[in-house]
Design an enzyme around this catalytic site. Structure first.
Site, PDB file in Angstrom:
ATOM      1  N   ASP A  88       0.860  -1.191   0.000  1.00 56.91           N
ATOM      2  CA  ASP A  88       0.000   0.000   0.000  1.00 56.91           C
ATOM      3  C   ASP A  88       0.890   1.232   0.000  1.00 56.91           C
ATOM      4  OD1 ASP A  88       0.675  -0.044   2.780  1.00 56.91           O
ATOM      5  OD2 ASP A  88      -0.949  -1.491   3.043  1.00 56.91           O
ATOM      6  N   LYS A  96      -5.066   2.035  -2.481  1.00 58.50           N
ATOM      7  CA  LYS A  96      -6.234   2.830  -2.898  1.00 58.50           C
ATOM      8  C   LYS A  96      -6.779   2.294  -4.209  1.00 58.50           C
ATOM      9  CE  LYS A  96      -6.590   6.422  -0.026  1.00 58.50           C
ATOM     10  NZ  LYS A  96      -5.421   7.206   0.350  1.00 58.50           N
ATOM     11  N   MET A 105      -2.115   6.835  14.085  1.00 57.42           N
ATOM     12  CA  MET A 105      -3.397   7.193  13.469  1.00 57.42           C
ATOM     13  C   MET A 105      -4.132   8.218  14.324  1.00 57.42           C
ATOM     14  SD  MET A 105      -4.537   3.338  12.330  1.00 57.42           S
ATOM     15  CE  MET A 105      -3.991   2.583  13.853  1.00 57.42           C
TER      16      MET A 105
END
Ligand code: SAH
Length: 267
Positions: free
Chosen positions: A42, A63, A178
């Site tokens: 990714d 994506k 995150m």
């Protein structure tokens, strides 16, 4: 009968790429990337490592066309499909695959489907991002424990599984992954949990990538710092006394990926 035999499944290597500097790839990760038949990755390995991947035998599963993430079940199925064609495959993830990397889910799926796999551990951003900012996650004077936490959940929602109050009580370092968007919520939750508003905090964005940014403040100022500097994901938040030690070493710190911004909100 010749031609009828299903090939032995290939091996899937669950490989962490480290924080992004290609020199922080393990030797094993580098060798496997050169040797295997196919690489699924990714975006998180970062531009420098992605540039090294062979274009004719890689797929970006980060994506899809509409900007949505490829669902995990689809990545799992693709891994099994490639292995069943007899191919050796690297599943490449940023940092370490088993630290907020869903590597555990992939391992379980492969095992369930009879696909042999190997785990190739790596340098996690949870340690490397503070590190390149000159911040040790433990320190004899400041923290004898460290917690890695997801900031993805909303701490004000009852279904949040992160106990911020309990974390505040440990007195150890808290490294949030995150956690750019929900910074205001968990900074408040930690103060409510008993951490001093003056507790040092550092934000490290795109550690070891081109364009790395570092910004520092306190639990009270860090949201303004984030906004003024324009810190965006991927970034880690380091909370605790250790974040304050950067100041004393920064002049001689030569982890030179970029610019850093010191406590703009306090200027
Ligand atoms: N498996 C990864 C974590 C994946 S979760 C690891 O071990 O590092 C995604 C989060 O990782 C991002 O939101 C960010 O908090 C962090 N992250 C990953 N790479 C980073 C980097 N180079 N710089 C700063 N944060 C990073």
């Amino acid at each position: 009968m010749p031609g009828d035999a299903t090939p032995e499944p290939g091996t899937v290597y669950l490989v962490g790429s480290g924080p992004g500097d290609p020199e922080l790839l393990t030797l094993k990760a580098k060798r496997l990337l050169e040797e295997v038949d196919f690489v699924l990755h990714d975006k998180l390995p970062g531009p420098k490592i992605i540039d090294l991947l062979p274009d004719d035998r890689r797929q970006d599963v980060g994506k899809r066309a509409h900007g949505n993430r490829t669902p995990q079940w689809e990545i799992n199925e693709r891994l099994v499909e490639l292995a069943r064609e007899g191919k050796s495959v690297v599943r490449l993830k940023g940092g370490d695959s088993f630290v907020f990397g869903r590597g555990g889910e992939e391992a379980a799926y492969l095992a369930e489907h009879g696909v042999p796999f190997e785990v190739v551990p790596a340098v996690t951003s949870a340690v490397a991002a503070p590190g390149v900012a000159g911040i040790p996650v433990t320190h004899r004077d400041h923290a004898s424990s460290v917690s890695f936490v997801t900031g993805h959940e909303d701490p004000t929602k009852p279904e949040s599984t992160v106990n911020w109050e309990a974390l505040a009580e440990t007195g150890g370092t808290i490294v949030v992954l995150m956690g750019v968007t929900r910074l205001p919520q968990y900074a408040d939750a930690l103060i409510e949990g008993g951490l001093a508003p003056e507790t040092p905090v550092a934000l490290v964005e795109r550690a070891t990538w081109p364009g790395q940014q570092i910004a520092t403040g306190t639990l009270e100022t860090i949201v303004d710092v984030r906004d003024e500097v324009g810190i965006e994901p991927p970034a880690v938040t380091v909370i605790g006394g250790v974040a304050g030690t950067r100041e004393s070493v920064v002049e001689f710190l030569r982890n030179d990926y970029s610019r850093s911004v010191e406590d703009v909100a306090n200027d």
